[in-house]
Every structure is written in structure tokens, then in C-alpha cells.
Design an enzyme around this catalytic site. Structure first.
Site, short mmCIF file in Angstrom:
data_model
loop_
_atom_site.label_atom_id
_atom_site.label_comp_id
_atom_site.label_asym_id
_atom_site.label_seq_id
_atom_site.Cartn_x
_atom_site.Cartn_y
_atom_site.Cartn_z
N ASP A 37 0.84 -1.20 0.00
CA ASP A 37 0.00 0.00 0.00
C ASP A 37 0.88 1.26 0.00
O ASP A 37 0.53 2.27 -0.58
CB ASP A 37 -0.89 0.03 1.25
CG ASP A 37 -2.02 -0.99 1.15
OD1 ASP A 37 -2.02 -1.77 0.18
OD2 ASP A 37 -2.88 -0.99 2.05
N GLU A 118 -23.38 -19.97 -12.66
CA GLU A 118 -22.92 -18.71 -12.06
C GLU A 118 -23.91 -18.25 -10.99
O GLU A 118 -25.11 -18.40 -11.17
CB GLU A 118 -22.85 -17.61 -13.13
CG GLU A 118 -22.31 -18.11 -14.44
CD GLU A 118 -22.16 -17.01 -15.50
OE1 GLU A 118 -22.62 -15.88 -15.25
OE2 GLU A 118 -21.57 -17.32 -16.55
N LYS A 120 -26.51 -16.05 -9.36
CA LYS A 120 -27.36 -14.99 -9.89
C LYS A 120 -27.36 -13.87 -8.86
O LYS A 120 -27.95 -13.97 -7.80
CB LYS A 120 -28.78 -15.48 -10.15
CG LYS A 120 -29.63 -14.41 -10.81
CD LYS A 120 -30.92 -14.97 -11.38
CE LYS A 120 -31.61 -13.99 -12.30
NZ LYS A 120 -32.01 -12.73 -11.67
N ASP A 122 -27.97 -10.44 -6.97
CA ASP A 122 -29.19 -9.65 -6.80
C ASP A 122 -28.81 -8.18 -6.68
O ASP A 122 -28.66 -7.64 -5.60
CB ASP A 122 -29.92 -10.13 -5.54
CG ASP A 122 -31.39 -9.79 -5.61
OD1 ASP A 122 -31.82 -9.24 -6.64
OD2 ASP A 122 -32.10 -10.07 -4.64
N TYR A 230 -20.21 -10.40 -15.89
CA TYR A 230 -20.57 -11.78 -16.24
C TYR A 230 -20.73 -12.01 -17.74
O TYR A 230 -21.19 -13.06 -18.15
CB TYR A 230 -21.83 -12.23 -15.51
CG TYR A 230 -23.01 -11.28 -15.57
CD1 TYR A 230 -23.60 -10.92 -16.78
CD2 TYR A 230 -23.55 -10.76 -14.40
CE1 TYR A 230 -24.67 -10.06 -16.83
CE2 TYR A 230 -24.63 -9.90 -14.43
CZ TYR A 230 -25.19 -9.55 -15.65
OH TYR A 230 -26.26 -8.70 -15.69
N LYS A 294 -25.57 -21.24 -18.25
CA LYS A 294 -25.39 -20.75 -19.62
C LYS A 294 -24.70 -21.80 -20.47
O LYS A 294 -23.77 -22.46 -19.99
CB LYS A 294 -24.52 -19.48 -19.64
CG LYS A 294 -25.11 -18.31 -18.89
CD LYS A 294 -24.18 -17.10 -18.90
CE LYS A 294 -24.77 -15.99 -18.03
NZ LYS A 294 -23.79 -14.94 -17.71
N LYS A 318 -33.86 -20.42 -9.91
CA LYS A 318 -34.03 -19.64 -8.69
C LYS A 318 -33.96 -20.55 -7.46
O LYS A 318 -34.35 -21.70 -7.51
CB LYS A 318 -35.38 -18.91 -8.70
CG LYS A 318 -35.55 -17.94 -9.87
CD LYS A 318 -34.56 -16.81 -9.85
CE LYS A 318 -35.02 -15.59 -9.11
NZ LYS A 318 -36.16 -14.88 -9.62
N CYS A 412 -52.04 4.12 22.81
CA CYS A 412 -50.85 3.25 22.81
C CYS A 412 -51.20 1.96 23.55
O CYS A 412 -51.69 2.01 24.68
CB CYS A 412 -49.70 3.97 23.51
SG CYS A 412 -48.33 2.86 23.89
N CYS A 415 -49.31 1.66 27.12
CA CYS A 415 -49.53 2.52 28.28
C CYS A 415 -50.89 3.20 28.27
O CYS A 415 -51.27 3.86 29.25
CB CYS A 415 -48.42 3.57 28.37
SG CYS A 415 -48.53 4.80 27.08
N CYS A 436 -46.81 7.47 20.34
CA CYS A 436 -47.18 7.61 21.74
C CYS A 436 -46.18 8.58 22.34
O CYS A 436 -44.98 8.43 22.18
CB CYS A 436 -47.07 6.24 22.41
SG CYS A 436 -46.91 6.33 24.20
N CYS A 441 -43.81 5.38 28.99
CA CYS A 441 -44.45 4.20 28.39
C CYS A 441 -43.50 3.00 28.49
O CYS A 441 -42.34 3.09 28.09
CB CYS A 441 -44.78 4.52 26.94
SG CYS A 441 -45.25 3.08 26.00
#
Ligand code: IVH
Length: 692
Positions: A37, A118, A120, A122, A230, A294, A318, A412, A415, A436, A441
Site C-alpha cells: 500500500d 454462475e 445470480k 441480486d 458476467y 449458460k 431460482k 398506545c 400505556c 405515543c 411508556c
């Protein structure tokens, strides 16, 4: 004076850029750095210095340019050279066997067909276009034919190469992939947003999409986005006949390709890959929702062609549905720390994506009305990643007429005090949330205590959700001030509380009693006061007394504090009940460490670089504290750096700082600086010694 660069400077800048691009890719996309680095930082500093001295050489392709470009008014659109298709879905092994049969039939072959399997991902599909190795355009999929141009935003993502390895590809190259946000980054971002009272994102995919849709790329630059490539778009120059080979070539050009992609020689191997990915799914740092299969041979892909919106050579298998149908048994109201009443559906337990789901949030009354959810309804429930399950919609066909519409209560449930809807600032509409306002409470109390004791507040180890509930239910805590009056004797009355844990808790409470003003203000749970506002208050007024005496007017005079926050702070400290709580906390030995006031900010003109893991502060906290005190935080060490704040496992920045003689301090020295004291030189010694 800014001189135009001569050819020697020009060449050097070009070389530095090429080198840095290469190392960037090795580091961010391939996780395989070749230089330390420190060496990287030195190259980066040299380039930054040259670009600063010669503005005519500045360029959006430079590795120094990841911080974001000026905001756009609207996104431009562009047409994809090849449509960006979607995928047909498969839900069972039989669907894959059928897919394989269709493929063989069209190809008129009995031989086994090679596939890739592969994950999938999201996230958000994007296309990147490179000209002679330089990123020139990035776009969303849009409707498949036309997408939005999001180049400036995509440039801010570290794992997107701005420049491919030298000579990697001549001419135009179109690649496609998925931009994702990993779960950790997503959760951290949402926590920060919650503290700032900003709406949170429902899941990492929405967060990624929202981050890419920013007109101001500076905002995108702060979001933890990542990419996996991909495939390609229209790229005739690649001359390959195998998808697997293309992926490997893309990888060697500098693209980040998902390491879990496998070539499969048989259908059995495809099935095996599916099982493996499904099993590793919950342990992955990002969300996947299936496996894309694929046909590997690109000549076969060509023959198979595509239907209207999806190719015949690929299919998405899926994972087991993360949606399920079940019945709403009841709707209960939960009361949160800030008094918001949230309706929660109690469901007939249903197994979704491998876990039993019996509750789902319904958000608020508007949401219930919009979806017309009634008690007794059959509903679709969805579980996205680790996020709380939610009701997607009602299965209207299952209605019998016996379902009972739900109405939010007028009081509420914890309370009995009246539930109120606040008006939205500068409008005549009301907020969707019912609240509330009873400070005592019991439901709010539990949540308040959990917050008060949490890591970034009083940090009382051991006092979490479960114990807070038990202590409130047992009547031992009626406010957070009572925490300091707990003793061994009454703790041991709590069901299953052992001697050892009781002792540990008491000593954690004792240890927490010395607390900085900013944390103290944060822990009080004042509405709209997250960590950042607590910092601003603490720095501006320096002591609890001074903060308590402010008027809404004097509060709003401070940058970052608006009307709503000001009224909330003022209201809190002017409530006699709250004042009594504060008195009791202080009487029980809590000592607030005051901070110097920011008139003449303590770190004005000082520049900091952070490296390694600090014992208590996260990076963003440390940055916020430094900035609140007038200091600047930058990412690379240079001769202009005033201090390098080094934590555990500090890397090359530490070496660089030593080399060029920048002062190195640790977290406690930073805290002293923030309090206006010069760091004790002995505090920085361990780090320096470690490297000699
Ligand atoms: S291939 C024509 N590969 O799934 C092929 N897509 O439903 C389409 N996706 O829009 C793209 N991971 O956003 C492909 N390994 C992967 C993928 C993947 C996620 C997404 C992509 C696409 C959607 C199609």
C-alpha cells in the site's frame, strides 16, 4: 503559476496512471496486490501532485478521479448495441433437465453440452463500454433497448477498472455485469441513515439501485458498491468460442469476475453447483437469488438465439422461494423507542427460504390500507436476505368474507395514552406514523434502555434486548436512570441470572460512568439526535448545562441543526420529568467528560489520515469527530498530513508516514487532541517502535 505540462511531465503522468490503474485492478478486482500500500500511496501522491501543478493534465480517467463529478440535471439515455435481455426462470431440477433437452434438440445433438453455472447476483445490471481500454460509458439496462447513462456514478466504484491493463484490448469493448452492495456495507449505511432520521433502504438491491440513481456522483462515491462482470455486449474483437474463456480473458484484462462461477461438464455437475451455491448462500457477503446456467459454446449460443426478451441459451434456476403464502392470524402493535406505533402481522408459521416465518412488519396504517390487508387474509410474504419479512400482497381469491379490516388503535397499547399523528413540517398533511408521547411508556422504556446501554452510547456490555426486557418486566427499571441503582441483590432475583453475569453487569455499568458529552447526549434518545447531531451539540456548547440552556433559536443558529431538531432538543430538556432523570443519573456518579467548545475549533487546519482498526471508533465515527472539530480527513499520507491515526493491523500508510516524518498517533491520543490537549508523545511510540 500553473505551467502547461511539458512532454516529460506528460509521459510521467501517463506512466503513473497506467501503473496505478493496473495496481488498482490487482487490488480491488483481483484481490491480488503486487505492491505494498505504501508504494501505491507514493505513486498516487506523485500523480496527485503533478495533476495539481498542471491542471491541463487533469482527466476523468485518472485514478485520482474516484471522488465524483459535478452533479447532473437529468440522466441522458442511450441505446444498447445489443439488447440487454432478461432470463427465463426455472424452479426445479426438472426445469433444468427440460432446458437441457430443448438445447440439445435445437442443436440436434445427443452429446453432453458444456455449461457454466454462475451465482445470480441480486443487484443492478449495467453495461460498461471501453474504447482502447478506457472506460467511456456506463449505462443501466433500462427497458433492455435503451438505458440511462450513469458513467460518473459508476466511475466512483473501486472495482470498476477505469483503464484496462496496458494493451489488454484495442477498439470498442462492451461488458455487462451486476452492481451490488454487500450486506455489511448495506447494514452500516442503513444504521447511519437511521441515526440521521433518513429513510432506510429495504434491501441491498434497492440500496444499490438508489445509489446509482444519484444525480450527484459525490453521493454515489460514499456508497459501498461493488461489481461483478458476467459477460459481454457487442464485442466482435474478442474472437472466442467459449463463454468460460471470455470470462477468464475479461478477468485478465482487469475486470472483477465472480470466483464462484464454475464450468460444468455434465448436467450432474450443474445440479451439484446449484446445491453448493444454495448452501453457501447465507454465508456470502452479498445477496444471490439463484444460479444462472449458460451454454458455454458461443457458436451454440448463436444457433440457439433468443426469444422476445430472453436467450434460449441461458436460464436462471431460482433458489427455493423466499416468498410464501400464509394467513394473517392477528395484527399487533409494536411500540418503538421513539414511540412510533408499528403494526406487525402474526402469521400462521410458514417456511420461507429455509426458515420459519411467523411475523412480518406492516410498516404503518397507510400501507395496510393500500394493500387492504385484513385479519384472516391469505397473504404473500417475502423474505429478502436478512431483512425482516414483509407482506407483499393479499391473495384476494382466498377471501371468504369473514376477514376483519384492521384499524390502528386510538391509544398506545402499552400505556394507554393517546396516539397522535404529527403534522408534516411546512405542509397541511399528517405523518403516516402514529406515536405515543408518554415518556414513561413501558414499551418505549425497554427500547430506550437498550439504546442507552448500546455500544455507541453508554456501552454497557451485557445489557441487551433480553435483559432490558426482563429488568423492565421485573419492575427493576422504570427509566434508564434506574440502571445506576441496580445492585447484585436485586439482579440475582432475575430469572436465570447467575452470580457471575450479575457481577459482570455491575462492573460494566460502573465502567460506563465516565462518558463523553457527545455519547451522553446520544444515549438520552432525544428524537432526531443521532451521533452526528450529538457531536455538533457537544462541540458547540461543551457542557451539558450549556446545551440544556439553549433556546430553539440559538440551536437553529448552528449549521446542521434545523427547526425540528431544535424543538426536539429544547422540548426534551424542558420537560420536568426528563430533568429529574438527568439529576438522578448525575447523582449516581455519572461523570460527563466535557469537550472544548468549538469557537476556535480544536483541529482547525489539521489534516488527518486514518489507517488500521481503531479499538473503539469506526472509521466513519473517527472521521465525523475530526471533521466536527474542524479537521480534515484524507485518504493518502503526504507531507501535508498533520497526523496519521493508526489502529491495529495498520498497513503501508504507517510506513509511508514514518518515511516522510508524519506524526503517528493512536485512538486515545486522537481523543486527547479532540479535547484540545496535545498528544502525549509516549502514546505514539508503540507504533513507531513496531516498525523499527
Ligand atoms: S446473464 C442474457 N449472468 O439477472 C443474459 N445475468 O434476469 C442475461 N444477473 O438482468 C444476463 N447474475 O441483472 C447474467 N451471472 C449472471 C447474472 C445475471 C445476475 C441478472 C442480470 C439480468 C437478470 C436477468
Amino acid at each position: 503559476m500553473d505551467l502547461p505540462a511539458n512532454s516529460i511531465v506528460r509521459d510521467r503522468v501517463e506512466t503513473l496512471r497506467q501503473t496505478l490503474h493496473r495496481h488498482n485492478t490487482l487490488y480491488y478486482a483481483q484481490d491480488n496486490p503486487e505492491i505494498s500500500d505504501a508504494e501505491y500511496d507514493l505513486l498516487m501522491q506523485e500523480l496527485m501532485a503533478l495533476e495539481k501543478a498542471h491542471p491541463d493534465l487533469q482527466s476523468p480517467d485518472s485514478p485520482t478521479a474516484r471522488v465524483g463529478a459535478p452533479p447532473l440535471a437529468v440522466f441522458e439515455t442511450m441505446s444498447h448495441s445489443l439488447p440487454m435481455l432478461s432470463l427465463d426462470n426455472a424452479f426445479a431440477a426438472q426445469d433444468i433437465i427440460d432446458f437441457d433437452s430443448r438445447v440439445k434438440k435445437t442443436l440436434q445433438t445427443q452429446d453432453t453440452v458444456l455449461y457454466t453455472a454462475e451465482p445470480k447476483l441480486d443487484g443492478v445490471a449495467v453495461e460498461l463500454v471501453y474504447e482502447d481500454g478506457k472506460l467511456v460509458m456506463a449505462s443501466t439496462r433500462g427497458d433492455g433497448m435503451t438505458g440511462e447513462v450513469i458513467t460518473a456514478n459508476v466511475r466512483t466504484i473501486r472495482s470498476v477498472p477505469l483503464q484496462l491493463h496496458a494493451g489488454a484490448f484495442e477498439g470498442r469493448l462492451e461488458v455487462r455485469g451486476e452492481i451490488i452492495m454487500n450486506r455489511k456495507g448495506f447494514e452500516k449505511m442503513n444504521r447511519n441513515r437511521e441515526d440521521e432520521n433518513l429513510p432506510v433502504f429495504a434491501n441491498p438491491r434497492n440500496a444499490a439501485a438508489g445509489s446509482l440513481r444519484q444525480l450527484d456522483s459525490m453521493i454515489t462515491a460514499t456508497r459501498p458498491l461493488d461489481i461483478f462482470i458476467y459477460g459481454t455486449g457487442l464485442t466482435p474483437g474478442l474472437n472466442s468460442d467459449s463463454h468460460w474463456d471470455v470470462l477468464n480473458r475479461l478477468k485478465s484484462m482487469g475486470f472483477k469476475v465472480n470466483p464462484l462461477i464454475r464450468p460444468c461438464l455434465t448436467l450432474d455437475q450443474v445440479m451439484e453447483c446449484y446445491r453448493e451455491l444454495e448452501e453457501s448462500r447465507s454465508g456470502l457477503p452479498y445477496d444471490i437469488d439463484g444460479v444462472v446456467i449458460k451454454v458455454d459454446d458461443l457458436r451454440y449460443q448463436e444457433i440457439l438465439g433468443e426469444k422476445a426478451r430472453s436467450p434460449r441459451w441461458a436460464i436462471a434456476w431460482k433458489f427455493q422461494a423466499v416468498q410464501g403464502t400464509t394467513q394473517v392470524l392477528a395484527i399487533e402493535i409494536q411500540v418503538g423507542r421513539t414511540g412510533v406505533l408499528t403494526p406487525v402481522a402474526h402469521l400462521e408459521p410458514v417456511r420461507i427460504g429455509g426458515v420459519w416465518v411467523s411475523r412480518a412488519t406492516l410498516h404503518n396504517e397507510e400501507e395496510i390500507q393500500r394493500k387492504d390487508i385484513r385479519i384472516g387474509d391469505t397473504v404473500f410474504v417475502e423474505r429478502a436476505g436478512d431483512v425482516i419479512p414483509k407482506v407483499v400482497k393479499v391473495v384476494i381469491e382466498k377471501r371468504t368474507g369473514d376477514e376483519i379490516p384492521f384499524q390502528m388503535p386510538a391509544a398506545c397499547p402499552a400505556c394507554g395514552s393517546q396516539a397522535i399523528r404529527l403534522s408534516i413540517e411546512n405542509s397541511d398533511r399528517l405523518e403516516s406514523a402514529l406515536r405515543c408521547f408518554n415518556a414513561r411508556c413501558p414499551a418505549q422504556l425497554k427500547e430506550n434502555i437498550i439504546h442507552f446501554a448500546s455500544k455507541r452510547a453508554f456501552d454497557m456490555d451485557g445489557l441487551g434486548e433480553k435483559l432490558a426486557g426482563q429488568l423492565v418486566d421485573a419492575g427493576l427499571l422504570t427509566s434508564y436512570a434506574d440502571i445506576f441503582q441496580l445492585n447484585l441483590e436485586n439482579l440475582l432475583k432475575i430469572n436465570r441470572m447467575g452470580q457471575k453475569s450479575a457481577e459482570n453487569l455491575i462492573s460494566a455499568i460502573d465502567r460506563s460512568k465516565k462518558i463523553q458529552l457527545n455519547r451522553f447526549l446520544y444515549s438520552l434518545g432525544i428524537r432526531h439526535v443521532g451521533e452526528n447531531i450529538a457531536d455538533i451539540l457537544a462541540r458547540k456548547w461543551g457542557s451539558l448545562n450549556a446545551v440544556m440552556q439553549q433556546t430553539p433559536e440559538s440551536l437553529t443558529a448552528v449549521e446542521g441543526i434545523g427547526r425540528t431538531i431544535a424543538e426536539s432538543v429544547h422540548g426534551f430538556f424542558n420537560d420536568p420529568g426528563n430533568r429529574e432523570l438527568l439529576d438522578r443519573i448525575l447523582e449516581n456518579g455519572v461523570e460527563i467528560l466535557t469537550l472544548p467548545q468549538s469557537a476556535g475549533k480544536t483541529l482547525d487546519g489539521k489534516s488527518f489520515v486514518l489507517t488500521g482498526t481503531l479499538p473503539n471508533l469506526t472509521r466513519s465515527r473517527a472521521r465525523a469527530l475530526i471533521e466536527a472539530a474542524g479537521g480534515k480527513v484524507s485518504s493518502a499520507v503526504s507531507r501535508n498530513t498533520s497526523y496519521l491515526v493508526a489502529g491495529e493491523a495498520a498497513g503501508s500508510k504507517l510506513e509511508t508516514a514514518r518515511k516522510i516524518g508524519v506524526e503517528i498517533i493512536d485512538e486515545s491520543a486522537l481523543m486527547q487532541l479532540l479535547e484540545g490537549n496535545l498528544p502525549d508523545p509516549s502514546l505514539s511510540r508503540p507504533f513507531q517502535q513496531g516498525l523499527v
